[in-house]
Design a protein around this motif. Structure first.
Motif, PDB file in Angstrom:
ATOM      1  N   VAL A 182       0.837  -1.201   0.000  1.00 25.46           N
ATOM      2  CA  VAL A 182       0.000   0.000   0.000  1.00 25.46           C
ATOM      3  C   VAL A 182       0.871   1.249   0.000  1.00 25.46           C
ATOM      4  O   VAL A 182       0.633   2.203  -0.754  1.00 25.46           O
ATOM      5  CB  VAL A 182      -0.960   0.002   1.199  1.00 25.46           C
ATOM      6  N   LEU A 183       1.913   1.263   0.838  1.00 25.87           N
ATOM      7  CA  LEU A 183       2.838   2.402   0.860  1.00 25.87           C
ATOM      8  C   LEU A 183       3.484   2.605  -0.509  1.00 25.87           C
ATOM      9  O   LEU A 183       3.577   3.734  -1.016  1.00 25.87           O
ATOM     10  CB  LEU A 183       3.925   2.179   1.915  1.00 25.87           C
ATOM     11  N   GLU A 184       3.938   1.510  -1.118  1.00 31.01           N
ATOM     12  CA  GLU A 184       4.571   1.601  -2.430  1.00 31.01           C
ATOM     13  C   GLU A 184       3.600   2.153  -3.469  1.00 31.01           C
ATOM     14  O   GLU A 184       3.988   2.942  -4.336  1.00 31.01           O
ATOM     15  CB  GLU A 184       5.071   0.235  -2.874  1.00 31.01           C
ATOM     16  N   GLU A 185       2.347   1.744  -3.393  1.00 32.10           N
ATOM     17  CA  GLU A 185       1.363   2.203  -4.373  1.00 32.10           C
ATOM     18  C   GLU A 185       1.095   3.694  -4.222  1.00 32.10           C
ATOM     19  O   GLU A 185       0.933   4.414  -5.214  1.00 32.10           O
ATOM     20  CB  GLU A 185       0.065   1.407  -4.229  1.00 32.10           C
ATOM     21  N   VAL A 186       1.041   4.189  -2.989  1.00 29.98           N
ATOM     22  CA  VAL A 186       0.842   5.626  -2.764  1.00 29.98           C
ATOM     23  C   VAL A 186       2.025   6.403  -3.339  1.00 29.98           C
ATOM     24  O   VAL A 186       1.851   7.460  -3.953  1.00 29.98           O
ATOM     25  CB  VAL A 186       0.668   5.930  -1.264  1.00 29.98           C
ATOM     26  N   ALA A 214      -3.022   6.201  11.083  1.00 32.91           N
ATOM     27  CA  ALA A 214      -2.906   6.301  12.543  1.00 32.91           C
ATOM     28  C   ALA A 214      -1.451   6.311  12.994  1.00 32.91           C
ATOM     29  O   ALA A 214      -1.094   6.971  13.975  1.00 32.91           O
ATOM     30  CB  ALA A 214      -3.652   5.140  13.199  1.00 32.91           C
ATOM     31  N   GLU A 215      -0.587   5.584  12.258  1.00 28.76           N
ATOM     32  CA  GLU A 215       0.826   5.510  12.617  1.00 28.76           C
ATOM     33  C   GLU A 215       1.654   6.642  12.010  1.00 28.76           C
ATOM     34  O   GLU A 215       2.849   6.746  12.273  1.00 28.76           O
ATOM     35  CB  GLU A 215       1.411   4.167  12.167  1.00 28.76           C
ATOM     36  N   GLY A 216       1.041   7.469  11.173  1.00 26.20           N
ATOM     37  CA  GLY A 216       1.745   8.617  10.621  1.00 26.20           C
ATOM     38  C   GLY A 216       2.478   8.380   9.321  1.00 26.20           C
ATOM     39  O   GLY A 216       3.184   9.266   8.820  1.00 26.20           O
ATOM     40  N   TYR A 217       2.327   7.184   8.737  1.00 23.19           N
ATOM     41  CA  TYR A 217       3.000   6.906   7.478  1.00 23.19           C
ATOM     42  C   TYR A 217       2.230   7.470   6.287  1.00 23.19           C
ATOM     43  O   TYR A 217       2.812   7.729   5.235  1.00 23.19           O
ATOM     44  CB  TYR A 217       3.198   5.400   7.296  1.00 23.19           C
ATOM     45  N   LEU A 218       0.927   7.631   6.446  1.00 21.60           N
ATOM     46  CA  LEU A 218       0.085   8.247   5.431  1.00 21.60           C
ATOM     47  C   LEU A 218      -0.758   9.339   6.071  1.00 21.60           C
ATOM     48  O   LEU A 218      -0.959   9.364   7.289  1.00 21.60           O
ATOM     49  CB  LEU A 218      -0.846   7.215   4.781  1.00 21.60           C
ATOM     50  N   VAL A 219      -1.251  10.241   5.242  1.00 18.40           N
ATOM     51  CA  VAL A 219      -2.202  11.258   5.707  1.00 18.40           C
ATOM     52  C   VAL A 219      -3.364  11.307   4.721  1.00 18.40           C
ATOM     53  O   VAL A 219      -3.193  11.030   3.532  1.00 18.40           O
ATOM     54  CB  VAL A 219      -1.559  12.653   5.804  1.00 18.40           C
ATOM     55  N   ARG A 220      -4.532  11.643   5.244  1.00 16.14           N
ATOM     56  CA  ARG A 220      -5.672  11.893   4.364  1.00 16.14           C
ATOM     57  C   ARG A 220      -5.592  13.342   3.883  1.00 16.14           C
ATOM     58  O   ARG A 220      -5.296  14.241   4.662  1.00 16.14           O
ATOM     59  CB  ARG A 220      -6.991  11.678   5.107  1.00 16.14           C
ATOM     60  N   LEU A 224       1.752  10.586   1.407  1.00 15.93           N
ATOM     61  CA  LEU A 224       2.717  10.142   2.406  1.00 15.93           C
ATOM     62  C   LEU A 224       2.722  11.072   3.612  1.00 15.93           C
ATOM     63  O   LEU A 224       2.638  12.289   3.473  1.00 15.93           O
ATOM     64  CB  LEU A 224       4.124  10.087   1.801  1.00 15.93           C
ATOM     65  N   GLY A 225       2.861  10.469   4.804  1.00 18.27           N
ATOM     66  CA  GLY A 225       2.948  11.233   6.034  1.00 18.27           C
ATOM     67  C   GLY A 225       4.397  11.473   6.435  1.00 18.27           C
ATOM     68  O   GLY A 225       5.329  11.019   5.782  1.00 18.27           O
ATOM     69  N   ARG A 226       4.584  12.152   7.559  1.00 21.05           N
ATOM     70  CA  ARG A 226       5.940  12.536   7.968  1.00 21.05           C
ATOM     71  C   ARG A 226       6.818  11.328   8.288  1.00 21.05           C
ATOM     72  O   ARG A 226       8.018  11.346   8.030  1.00 21.05           O
ATOM     73  CB  ARG A 226       5.882  13.465   9.187  1.00 21.05           C
ATOM     74  N   ARG A 227       6.235  10.252   8.845  1.00 23.24           N
ATOM     75  CA  ARG A 227       7.052   9.089   9.195  1.00 23.24           C
ATOM     76  C   ARG A 227       7.542   8.335   7.966  1.00 23.24           C
ATOM     77  O   ARG A 227       8.554   7.632   8.030  1.00 23.24           O
ATOM     78  CB  ARG A 227       6.279   8.139  10.111  1.00 23.24           C
ATOM     79  N   ALA A 228       6.857   8.488   6.847  1.00 19.00           N
ATOM     80  CA  ALA A 228       7.290   7.806   5.623  1.00 19.00           C
ATOM     81  C   ALA A 228       8.643   8.323   5.160  1.00 19.00           C
ATOM     82  O   ALA A 228       9.413   7.602   4.533  1.00 19.00           O
ATOM     83  CB  ALA A 228       6.246   7.977   4.523  1.00 19.00           C
ATOM     84  N   GLY A 229       8.942   9.581   5.479  1.00 17.77           N
ATOM     85  CA  GLY A 229      10.219  10.157   5.078  1.00 17.77           C
ATOM     86  C   GLY A 229      11.404   9.451   5.700  1.00 17.77           C
ATOM     87  O   GLY A 229      12.516   9.472   5.156  1.00 17.77           O
ATOM     88  N   ARG A 230      11.192   8.806   6.840  1.00 17.01           N
ATOM     89  CA  ARG A 230      12.282   8.100   7.506  1.00 17.01           C
ATOM     90  C   ARG A 230      12.612   6.777   6.822  1.00 17.01           C
ATOM     91  O   ARG A 230      13.631   6.148   7.134  1.00 17.01           O
ATOM     92  CB  ARG A 230      11.908   7.839   8.966  1.00 17.01           C
ATOM     93  N   LEU A 231      11.767   6.337   5.891  1.00 13.36           N
ATOM     94  CA  LEU A 231      11.989   5.075   5.196  1.00 13.36           C
ATOM     95  C   LEU A 231      12.771   5.237   3.906  1.00 13.36           C
ATOM     96  O   LEU A 231      13.146   4.249   3.284  1.00 13.36           O
ATOM     97  CB  LEU A 231      10.639   4.412   4.868  1.00 13.36           C
ATOM     98  N   THR A 232      13.007   6.465   3.478  1.00 14.09           N
ATOM     99  CA  THR A 232      13.638   6.692   2.186  1.00 14.09           C
ATOM    100  C   THR A 232      15.144   6.853   2.316  1.00 14.09           C
ATOM    101  O   THR A 232      15.654   7.287   3.348  1.00 14.09           O
ATOM    102  CB  THR A 232      13.072   7.956   1.513  1.00 14.09           C
ATOM    103  N   VAL A 233      15.834   6.507   1.230  1.00 13.33           N
ATOM    104  CA  VAL A 233      17.274   6.737   1.148  1.00 13.33           C
ATOM    105  C   VAL A 233      17.492   8.209   0.829  1.00 13.33           C
ATOM    106  O   VAL A 233      16.770   8.780   0.013  1.00 13.33           O
ATOM    107  CB  VAL A 233      17.894   5.867   0.036  1.00 13.33           C
TER     108      VAL A 233
END
Length: 251
Positions: A24-28, A60-66, A75-84
Motif C-alpha cells: 500500500v505504501l509503495e502504491e501511494v 494512525a501511525e503517521g505513514y500516510l495522511v488523508r 505520504l505522512g511525515r514518518r514515511a520520510g524516515r523510510l527513504t534513502v
C-alpha cells in the motif's frame, strides 16, 4: 505464564499483513498524492475492506495522511524516515555538459544517479519533463535509464518488485526482459520505445566511475518513440561523447 508479547512468534497471517501494508505504501508513492482507496485496492487486487483497514492503520501511525478533501491519501511525515537520502545535485561543471547536449538535440535530455542502487533523477530537462521520479524508480523495467540499472545488477529480478504493464509495448515477459537486460549489458546502451507512454521513447547510456568502473549515473534523451528509440547512430554517438565528459565529474 505466557511469553512477553515482543517474543511471541508471528502468526500465519501477520507476514502477509506486513507485505500488504508495504505494498500500500509503495502504491501511494508510485501513484502520487491523491490516490484513492478504490484505486489502491484495484491496483493491488486487495479486497476493499482490507485496503481500508491498512490505510487507517498507516494513517494512525503517521505513514500516510488523508488529504483535506478526504478523497485521497499522501505520504505522512514518518514515511520520510523510510527513504534513502536523495542523491546530491550534480556539480556545475556536470550540469554544463548536460546543458550543452540539450542545445545540440531537439528533445529532452535527462541525467539520473544510481546512488545506493536506486534510480534518482538529478537533472531533468525543464522543457521536456520526464515520467514521474517515483514511477521510474519503482518500475525500472519500463524505462531506458531503469534498464541500465538492471543490467548492472547481479540478479536484475531482485530490483523489480512488479513487472507492471503501462502500454502494449511494455516488456513484462521475464524471459524476454532477461534477454533485453543482457543485451543492454553487452552494448552499454538501453532503448525504450513506447513502454511508458505509447508515443514516447528514450535512449540511455551508462556513466561509470573512472577509477572503480562502478555504474554511477545514466544519460538519456527522450522524445518521439520512433525518432529517439529507433536506430539513430548520430544520437548514440552524441550521448556517448557527453557521457564520457561527465564520467570524471560525477566520480
Amino acid at each position: 505464564m505466557s511469553p512477553p508479547a515482543e517474543s511471541a512468534p508471528l502468526s500465519g497471517r501477520q507476514p502477509k499483513a506486513v507485505r500488504n501494508a508495504l505494498a500500500v505504501l509503495e502504491e501511494v508513492i508510485a501513484a502520487g498524492p491523491g490516490v484513492t482507496a478504490k484505486e489502491i485496492s484495484a491496483a493491488l487486487k486487495l479486497p476493499p475492506a482490507t485496503t481500508y483497514r491498512l490505510l487507517n492503520l498507516l494513517v494512525a501511525e503517521g505513514y500516510l495522511v488523508r488529504l483535506p478533501d478526504l478523497r485521497g491519501f499522501a505520504l505522512g511525515r514518518r514515511a520520510g524516515r523510510l527513504t534513502v537520502p536523495a542523491a546530491a545535485r550534480p556539480p556545475a561543471a556536470a550540469r554544463a555538459v548536460v546543458e550543452r547536449l540539450r542545445q545540440r538535440v531537439r528533445w529532452g535530455v535527462h541525467l539520473a544517479s544510481y546512488h545506493s542502487g536506486r534510480l534518482t533523477m538529478i537533472d531533468t530537462d525543464p522543457d521536456h519533463p520526464p515520467t514521474g521520479a517515483a514511477v521510474l524508480a519503482r518500475f525500472p523495467h519500463a524505462s531506458a535509464l531503469g534498464k541500465l540499472l538492471l543490467a548492472d545488477q547481479p540478479d536484475w529480478r531482485a530490483a523489480v518488485p512488479e513487472l507492471r504493464r503501462f502500454t502494449v509495448h511494455t516488456v513484462t515477459d521475464p524471459a524476454r526482459l532477461a534477454r533485453e537486460v543482457a543485451d543492454v549489458a553487452q552494448r552499454q546502451l538501453a532503448r525504450q520505445c513506447g513502454e511508458l507512454h505509447p508515443d514516447r521513447g528514450c535512449l540511455a547510456v551508462p556513466i561509470h566511475d573512472v577509477a572503480s568502473g562502478a555504474l554511477v549515473a545514466g544519460l538519456a534523451v527522450s522524445g518521439p518513440a520512433e525518432r529517439v528509440a529507433g536506430p539513430n547512430v548520430e544520437l548514440v554517438e552524441l550521448l556517448t561523447e557527453h557521457a564520457g565528459q561527465l564520467a570524471p565529474l560525477l566520480a
